[in-house]
Scaffold this motif. Sequence first.
Motif, PDB file in Angstrom:
ATOM      1  N   LEU A  74      35.675 -15.361  41.815  1.00  0.00           N
ATOM      2  CA  LEU A  74      34.936 -15.771  40.703  1.00  0.00           C
ATOM      3  C   LEU A  74      34.371 -17.217  40.800  1.00  0.00           C
ATOM      4  O   LEU A  74      35.152 -18.095  41.345  1.00  0.00           O
ATOM      5  N   SER A  75      32.826 -17.166  40.412  1.00  0.00           N
ATOM      6  CA  SER A  75      32.498 -18.599  40.415  1.00  0.00           C
ATOM      7  C   SER A  75      31.631 -18.864  39.147  1.00  0.00           C
ATOM      8  O   SER A  75      31.428 -18.069  38.402  1.00  0.00           O
ATOM      9  N   ASP A  76      31.575 -20.443  38.896  1.00  0.00           N
ATOM     10  CA  ASP A  76      31.026 -20.945  37.776  1.00  0.00           C
ATOM     11  C   ASP A  76      29.663 -20.450  37.722  1.00  0.00           C
ATOM     12  O   ASP A  76      29.109 -19.967  36.522  1.00  0.00           O
ATOM     13  N   THR A  77      28.766 -20.307  38.685  1.00  0.00           N
ATOM     14  CA  THR A  77      27.280 -20.160  38.644  1.00  0.00           C
ATOM     15  C   THR A  77      26.989 -19.016  39.869  1.00  0.00           C
ATOM     16  O   THR A  77      27.847 -19.336  40.871  1.00  0.00           O
ATOM     17  N   PRO A  78      26.018 -18.210  39.884  1.00  0.00           N
ATOM     18  CA  PRO A  78      25.636 -17.540  40.992  1.00  0.00           C
ATOM     19  C   PRO A  78      25.141 -18.518  42.110  1.00  0.00           C
ATOM     20  O   PRO A  78      24.364 -19.304  41.624  1.00  0.00           O
ATOM     21  N   ARG A  86      43.235  -7.460  43.709  1.00  0.00           N
ATOM     22  CA  ARG A  86      42.621  -7.798  42.238  1.00  0.00           C
ATOM     23  C   ARG A  86      42.221  -9.110  41.940  1.00  0.00           C
ATOM     24  O   ARG A  86      42.763  -9.993  42.536  1.00  0.00           O
ATOM     25  N   LEU A  87      41.205  -9.110  41.171  1.00  0.00           N
ATOM     26  CA  LEU A  87      40.935 -10.459  40.666  1.00  0.00           C
ATOM     27  C   LEU A  87      40.862 -10.413  39.236  1.00  0.00           C
ATOM     28  O   LEU A  87      40.379  -9.571  38.353  1.00  0.00           O
ATOM     29  N   ASP A  88      41.226 -11.642  38.579  1.00  0.00           N
ATOM     30  CA  ASP A  88      41.139 -11.701  37.175  1.00  0.00           C
ATOM     31  C   ASP A  88      39.839 -12.550  36.946  1.00  0.00           C
ATOM     32  O   ASP A  88      39.607 -13.674  37.079  1.00  0.00           O
ATOM     33  N   LEU A  89      39.190 -11.693  36.145  1.00  0.00           N
ATOM     34  CA  LEU A  89      37.564 -12.510  35.904  1.00  0.00           C
ATOM     35  C   LEU A  89      37.875 -13.312  34.436  1.00  0.00           C
ATOM     36  O   LEU A  89      36.889 -14.077  34.088  1.00  0.00           O
ATOM     37  N   GLN A  90      39.055 -13.406  33.943  1.00  0.00           N
ATOM     38  CA  GLN A  90      39.417 -14.449  33.000  1.00  0.00           C
ATOM     39  C   GLN A  90      38.497 -14.132  31.610  1.00  0.00           C
ATOM     40  O   GLN A  90      38.367 -14.971  30.803  1.00  0.00           O
ATOM     41  N   ALA A  91      38.005 -13.018  31.444  1.00  0.00           N
ATOM     42  CA  ALA A  91      37.174 -12.405  30.239  1.00  0.00           C
ATOM     43  C   ALA A  91      37.177 -10.902  30.275  1.00  0.00           C
ATOM     44  O   ALA A  91      36.689 -10.316  31.069  1.00  0.00           O
ATOM     45  N   GLU A  92      37.565 -10.467  28.934  1.00  0.00           N
ATOM     46  CA  GLU A  92      37.614  -9.012  28.814  1.00  0.00           C
ATOM     47  C   GLU A  92      35.952  -8.707  28.184  1.00  0.00           C
ATOM     48  O   GLU A  92      35.543  -9.560  27.505  1.00  0.00           O
ATOM     49  N   GLU A  93      35.487  -7.547  28.369  1.00  0.00           N
ATOM     50  CA  GLU A  93      34.256  -7.035  28.097  1.00  0.00           C
ATOM     51  C   GLU A  93      33.197  -8.229  27.856  1.00  0.00           C
ATOM     52  O   GLU A  93      32.607  -8.301  26.862  1.00  0.00           O
ATOM     53  N   LEU A 111      29.040  -5.736  33.813  1.00  0.00           N
ATOM     54  CA  LEU A 111      29.858  -5.872  32.206  1.00  0.00           C
ATOM     55  C   LEU A 111      31.371  -5.470  32.819  1.00  0.00           C
ATOM     56  O   LEU A 111      31.576  -4.300  32.997  1.00  0.00           O
ATOM     57  N   SER A 112      32.146  -6.494  32.542  1.00  0.00           N
ATOM     58  CA  SER A 112      33.523  -6.407  32.566  1.00  0.00           C
ATOM     59  C   SER A 112      34.127  -5.366  31.273  1.00  0.00           C
ATOM     60  O   SER A 112      33.801  -5.340  30.439  1.00  0.00           O
ATOM     61  N   ARG A 113      35.338  -4.779  31.572  1.00  0.00           N
ATOM     62  CA  ARG A 113      35.762  -3.771  30.847  1.00  0.00           C
ATOM     63  C   ARG A 113      37.328  -4.528  30.401  1.00  0.00           C
ATOM     64  O   ARG A 113      37.448  -4.853  29.255  1.00  0.00           O
ATOM     65  N   SER A 114      37.970  -4.762  31.404  1.00  0.00           N
ATOM     66  CA  SER A 114      39.409  -5.239  31.001  1.00  0.00           C
ATOM     67  C   SER A 114      39.541  -6.705  31.570  1.00  0.00           C
ATOM     68  O   SER A 114      40.570  -7.397  30.963  1.00  0.00           O
ATOM     69  N   GLY A 115      38.727  -6.895  32.272  1.00  0.00           N
ATOM     70  CA  GLY A 115      38.744  -8.398  32.902  1.00  0.00           C
ATOM     71  C   GLY A 115      39.480  -8.691  34.085  1.00  0.00           C
ATOM     72  O   GLY A 115      39.878  -9.580  34.860  1.00  0.00           O
ATOM     73  N   ILE A 116      39.998  -7.501  34.612  1.00  0.00           N
ATOM     74  CA  ILE A 116      40.608  -7.280  35.984  1.00  0.00           C
ATOM     75  C   ILE A 116      40.221  -6.526  36.929  1.00  0.00           C
ATOM     76  O   ILE A 116      40.286  -5.186  36.471  1.00  0.00           O
ATOM     77  N   VAL A 117      39.453  -6.782  38.021  1.00  0.00           N
ATOM     78  CA  VAL A 117      38.657  -5.855  38.754  1.00  0.00           C
ATOM     79  C   VAL A 117      39.768  -5.626  40.001  1.00  0.00           C
ATOM     80  O   VAL A 117      40.172  -6.590  40.519  1.00  0.00           O
ATOM     81  N   GLU A 118      39.783  -4.432  40.651  1.00  0.00           N
ATOM     82  CA  GLU A 118      40.426  -4.086  41.376  1.00  0.00           C
ATOM     83  C   GLU A 118      39.745  -3.279  42.742  1.00  0.00           C
ATOM     84  O   GLU A 118      39.073  -2.430  42.261  1.00  0.00           O
ATOM     85  N   VAL A 119      40.005  -3.343  44.040  1.00  0.00           N
ATOM     86  CA  VAL A 119      39.384  -2.793  44.957  1.00  0.00           C
ATOM     87  C   VAL A 119      40.078  -1.260  45.078  1.00  0.00           C
ATOM     88  O   VAL A 119      41.290  -1.234  44.758  1.00  0.00           O
ATOM     89  N   TRP A 120      39.259  -0.326  45.155  1.00  0.00           N
ATOM     90  CA  TRP A 120      39.703   1.083  45.232  1.00  0.00           C
ATOM     91  C   TRP A 120      39.250   1.748  46.568  1.00  0.00           C
ATOM     92  O   TRP A 120      38.004   1.573  46.834  1.00  0.00           O
TER      93      TRP A 120
END
Length: 154
Positions: free
Chosen positions: A69-73, A107-114, A89-98
């Motif tokens: 997770l970075s402040d800017t690209p 898992r990474l917490d994107l710190q923002a839902e939707e 577009l995030s859904r839950s804010g927690i992205v996981e490798v599958w």
Amino acid sequence: MGDNRKVLGKVSVERSGFGLAEEDPFLEAETEWMELEFTDDSPNVQVAQGQVHVLSAFRSHDATVTLELSDTPAGGIPGWSLLAQLPYLSRSGIVEVWTIAGPEEIRLDLQAEEAPFTLQVFRRHIPDTESRYQASLEVPHGLEEYVFRFSPAA
């Protein structure tokens, strides 16, 4: 956000693919990450809300994956190929490798839902990758590395 967040792990790539997915508690997704089809515009990475499908250069192997997770690209990463830069577009804010077998516990917490993000996907092949892959009698390790960089959309 302040500082960058980063998680690293190994993923078991099977049938040339793996993905990222977020929890979908209300089963709103129209398709699963594995069903996202590749296009001429984006032949290696496809994205839907809360889902990413990646096409690997090799059929079955273990790859190193970094989610950050970075402040800017940011710009490119020296020695790495930029596979895609896409809106995410995030859904839950927690992205996981599958993988096709299920979640990989990376898992990474994107710190923002939707919330909207810019996703940059980078890949690096290790030297002599093709010959190492052909010579391997077992599932090869360390042929590819991936970085998934999420930054809030402006």
